[in-house]
Design a protein around this motif. Structure first.
Motif, mmCIF file in Angstrom:
data_model
loop_
_atom_site.group_PDB
_atom_site.id
_atom_site.type_symbol
_atom_site.label_atom_id
_atom_site.label_comp_id
_atom_site.label_asym_id
_atom_site.label_seq_id
_atom_site.Cartn_x
_atom_site.Cartn_y
_atom_site.Cartn_z
ATOM 1 N N LEU A 242 45.974 71.351 45.923
ATOM 2 C CA LEU A 242 47.001 70.581 46.624
ATOM 3 C C LEU A 242 47.465 69.403 45.775
ATOM 4 N N ILE A 243 46.513 68.653 45.218
ATOM 5 C CA ILE A 243 46.855 67.486 44.387
ATOM 6 C C ILE A 243 47.641 67.926 43.154
ATOM 7 N N ILE A 244 47.177 68.989 42.496
ATOM 8 C CA ILE A 244 47.844 69.427 41.264
ATOM 9 C C ILE A 244 49.238 69.974 41.568
ATOM 10 N N SER A 245 49.373 70.756 42.635
ATOM 11 C CA SER A 245 50.686 71.323 42.951
ATOM 12 C C SER A 245 51.679 70.228 43.325
ATOM 13 N N ILE A 246 51.230 69.201 44.049
ATOM 14 C CA ILE A 246 52.126 68.092 44.378
ATOM 15 C C ILE A 246 52.507 67.321 43.117
ATOM 16 N N THR A 247 51.542 67.123 42.204
ATOM 17 C CA THR A 247 51.826 66.428 40.950
ATOM 18 C C THR A 247 52.880 67.175 40.139
ATOM 19 N N VAL A 248 52.689 68.492 39.990
ATOM 20 C CA VAL A 248 53.643 69.299 39.235
ATOM 21 C C VAL A 248 55.006 69.296 39.927
ATOM 22 N N ARG A 371 47.519 79.270 51.122
ATOM 23 C CA ARG A 371 48.921 79.267 50.722
ATOM 24 C C ARG A 371 49.853 78.926 51.871
ATOM 25 N N THR A 372 49.507 79.340 53.091
ATOM 26 C CA THR A 372 50.363 79.033 54.233
ATOM 27 C C THR A 372 50.413 77.547 54.526
ATOM 28 N N VAL A 373 49.423 76.798 54.031
ATOM 29 C CA VAL A 373 49.407 75.344 54.235
ATOM 30 C C VAL A 373 50.011 74.620 53.036
ATOM 31 N N ILE A 374 49.568 74.963 51.828
ATOM 32 C CA ILE A 374 49.943 74.196 50.637
ATOM 33 C C ILE A 374 51.369 74.504 50.195
ATOM 34 N N SER A 375 51.786 75.761 50.230
ATOM 35 C CA SER A 375 53.110 76.124 49.707
ATOM 36 C C SER A 375 54.249 75.405 50.418
ATOM 37 N N PRO A 376 54.296 75.387 51.765
ATOM 38 C CA PRO A 376 55.381 74.641 52.415
ATOM 39 C C PRO A 376 55.336 73.139 52.104
ATOM 40 N N VAL A 377 54.124 72.588 51.988
ATOM 41 C CA VAL A 377 54.008 71.152 51.696
ATOM 42 C C VAL A 377 54.590 70.842 50.326
ATOM 43 N N GLN A 378 54.198 71.604 49.312
ATOM 44 C CA GLN A 378 54.689 71.303 47.971
ATOM 45 C C GLN A 378 56.181 71.594 47.847
ATOM 46 N N SER A 379 56.691 72.604 48.554
ATOM 47 C CA SER A 379 58.124 72.885 48.508
ATOM 48 C C SER A 379 58.926 71.740 49.118
ATOM 49 N N MET A 380 58.487 71.257 50.271
ATOM 50 C CA MET A 380 59.177 70.140 50.915
ATOM 51 C C MET A 380 59.173 68.915 50.013
ATOM 52 N N ILE A 381 58.033 68.613 49.407
ATOM 53 C CA ILE A 381 57.934 67.432 48.545
ATOM 54 C C ILE A 381 58.854 67.578 47.334
ATOM 55 N N MET A 382 58.914 68.783 46.761
ATOM 56 C CA MET A 382 59.755 68.983 45.592
ATOM 57 C C MET A 382 61.221 68.716 45.909
ATOM 58 N N TRP A 383 61.706 69.268 47.016
ATOM 59 C CA TRP A 383 63.126 69.121 47.326
ATOM 60 C C TRP A 383 63.459 67.727 47.828
ATOM 61 N N ILE A 384 62.542 67.091 48.536
ATOM 62 C CA ILE A 384 62.785 65.709 48.941
ATOM 63 C C ILE A 384 62.815 64.803 47.712
ATOM 64 N N SER A 385 61.932 65.065 46.741
ATOM 65 C CA SER A 385 61.952 64.291 45.492
ATOM 66 C C SER A 385 63.259 64.513 44.743
ATOM 67 N N SER A 386 63.729 65.747 44.701
ATOM 68 C CA SER A 386 64.995 66.035 44.030
ATOM 69 C C SER A 386 66.154 65.345 44.751
ATOM 70 N N PHE A 387 66.107 65.354 46.080
ATOM 71 C CA PHE A 387 67.132 64.647 46.856
ATOM 72 C C PHE A 387 67.137 63.154 46.521
ATOM 73 N N ALA A 388 65.943 62.560 46.415
ATOM 74 C CA ALA A 388 65.852 61.133 46.099
ATOM 75 C C ALA A 388 66.440 60.846 44.722
ATOM 76 N N ILE A 389 66.174 61.717 43.737
ATOM 77 C CA ILE A 389 66.739 61.534 42.395
ATOM 78 C C ILE A 389 68.260 61.622 42.446
ATOM 79 N N GLY A 390 68.782 62.610 43.170
ATOM 80 C CA GLY A 390 70.230 62.767 43.261
ATOM 81 C C GLY A 390 70.899 61.647 44.022
ATOM 82 N N LYS A 391 70.257 61.175 45.095
ATOM 83 C CA LYS A 391 70.878 60.146 45.948
ATOM 84 C C LYS A 391 70.914 58.796 45.250
ATOM 85 N N THR A 392 69.955 58.488 44.413
ATOM 86 C CA THR A 392 69.853 57.159 43.812
ATOM 87 C C THR A 392 70.525 57.061 42.439
ATOM 88 N N PHE A 393 71.129 58.151 41.957
ATOM 89 C CA PHE A 393 71.649 58.137 40.588
ATOM 90 C C PHE A 393 72.677 57.024 40.369
#
Length: 501
Positions: A242-248, A371-393
């Motif tokens: 979980l920690i590594i997937s969120i980091t990546v 996988r049913t727990v970690i995969s949705p968590v890391q996917s949500m974090i990835m796209w929210i992080s991408s949204f934050a990068i795009g919104k603050t540019f």
């Protein structure tokens, strides 16, 4: 004939990822036109940041719908969501206000997020093992094709016409999949054995179809879809992946590449120079797309971990170079070349290391029962992080100057280079069982012990401190009687599961 149909199905499925590139890159040619007087919409920098980023927010909020869409089938879910994407694109084509344009972008993101992994899953379940890596990996190349196509449209189409092209693509896309059968895995797990057998015959031919169907059925019985017990969250095998997937996941977003895809025109404009920002965007994306062709070949040769670490470091170095060019170079021609090469290399190493390696690492590291727990968590974090990068540019560009923003992106790349060295293990050549056991060890991934513990010889013999045979990880794959195994190689020691970003 079988391989030809497998390639045909893969091209059709990857067409949806080409459409992702069209939508993500839409803002690069559209925003400059929308800002001009006479565009019909009064677009400010604040509006532009929302137009670019709300698509990524929609993907983040659509991610929880993936489980529901999986129940409809891989092919059918892509066909079902296409009319929704067409509607969103029509709202982008004929908006009467900025809010209507935002609604179209958000609707497209929501639909995309609900089915984004479906193309990879479809390919993984319909192609032979020897083609799987290349055809799944071609998804990154197809995204780049979409980016190059939408950037190029900006030379001769208006922003409304570009929206119309995307709407037409989605309107016709179901016809591309119409004659293809559903994947045999989905049909077999839903007790539609006769259709599953026909699907196997379509994609693979008659050889081994019966045995492969038996294997799929056996695996579906071995899979436990229930959530893991709550007490297991304290186990290293759960929290370390979980920690590594969120980091990546976070490093993929904060590397700055989502901002390049969304605002390439504005970035080239901010660097300074005389080159047409739109032409520079096309050239840099075209040069960088070469990386996506060789990504999965390099992963199997160089390894996931060193490729990921080297890519993050190189991406940071590119941002530093671009920042220094914006600060000190006064020759417009030299500035243009430094900017084009800097962005090209940054996107190249993302395509060759950060993006695909991140997907494979997360797919291989996460135990199936988690996988049913970690995969949705890391996917949500990835796209929210991408949204934050795009919104603050635009806000960060104005507050820090462009060179300061480049240094900020560079610092995050270097930080995650260090975290990648300390946390990310090498998963090349390891079965899912070995990877799961690796997380139960106390050795850090950077240590020599962790690096060689599960070396595998060419003949399949395991070497290292734990040479004794190990049982398969819970929920991975059941052992079949020898007589029911397919005659072809079905993936070696362990099946690799690939996931989308």
């Amino acid at each position: 004939m079988g391989k030809g149909r497998q390639i045909l199905g893969s091209v059709a499925a990857n067409g949806f990822l080409t459409a992702y590139g069209l939508l993500e890159g839409y803002t690069t040619p559209a925003l400059p036109q929308l800002r001009r007087s006479g565009s019909g919409l009064a677009v400010s920098d604040e509006d532009a940041s929302w137009i670019g980023s709300i698509f990524l927010l929609g993907i983040a909020l659509g991610t929880p719908l993936q489980g529901l869409m999986l129940a409809f089938g891989r092919r059918r879910s892509l066909m079902l969501v296409s009319p929704v994407m067409c509607l969103g694109s029509l709202l982008m084509t004929f908006p009467t206000s900025v809010e209507m344009l935002l609604a179209g972008r958000f609707l497209n993101g929501l639909g995309m997020g609900s089915v984004l992994p479906m193309a990879h899953i479809f390919i993984s379940e319909t192609v032979a093992p020897e083609l799987r890596g290349a055809l799944v990996g071609s998804g990154m190349f197809c995204i780049n094709v979409g980016l190059i196509a939408v950037y190029s449209m900006g030379f001769f189409l208006t922003w409304q016409q570009i929206g119309g092209v995307i709407a037409t693509f989605y309107g016709l896309y179901p016809l591309v999949l119409w004659r293809l059968p559903e994947t045999p895995n989905w049909l077999a797990t839903h007790n539609r054995d006769e259709e599953a057998h026909r699907s196997l015959l379509f994609y693979s031919g008659d050889q081994g179809a019966e045995a492969e169907l038996a294997r799929i059925k056996q695996r579906s019985l071995a899979h436990n879809p229930d959530l893991p017990p709550l007490g297991e969250v304290r186990q290293r095998a759960f929290y370390m992946p979980l920690i590594i997937s969120i980091t990546v996941t976070i490093c993929k977003a904060t590397s700055g590449t989502p901002a390049i895809h969304l605002y390439s025109y504005d970035m080239f404009l901010a660097v300074g120079g005389n080159a047409d920002p739109l032409l520079a965007s096309v050239v840099s994306t075209a040069l960088s797309s070469v990386g996506s062709v060789f990504a999965f070949v390099l992963m199997d040769r160089a390894g996931r971990r060193p490729l990921f670490i080297l890519a993050m470091f190189t991406c940071g170095a590119c941002w530093v170079t671009i920042a220094l060019a914006a600060m000190f170079i006064r020759d417009p021609i030299a500035t243009d070349w430094v900017a084009i090469l800097g962005f090209s290399v940054a996107l190249f190493v993302y395509n060759i290391g950060i993006g695909p390696v991140g997907m494979v690492i997360m797919g291989e590291m996460i135990p199936l029962r988690y996988r049913t727990v970690i995969s949705p968590v890391q996917s949500m974090i990835m796209w929210i992080s991408s949204f934050a990068i795009g919104k603050t540019f635009f806000q960060l560009r104005d507050g820090l100057h462009f060179y300061g923003l480049c240094f900020l992106y560079a610092s995050t790349c270097l930080l995650f280079t260090l975290l990648g060295y300390l946390l990310v293990p090498e998963t090349k050549g390891k079965t899912l069982s070995e990877i799961e056991e690796l997380f139960e060890k106390r050795a850090l991934p950077a240590s020599r012990k962790a690096s060689v513990e599960y070396g595998v010889l060419g003949n399949g013999e395991t070497v290292g401190v734990n040479a004794a045979p190990r049982p398969p990880a819970y929920g991975t794959e059941a052992t079949l009687p020898q007589a029911t195994l397919p005659t072809h190689d079905s993936g070696g020691d362990g099946e690799r599961v690939t996931q989308t970003a």
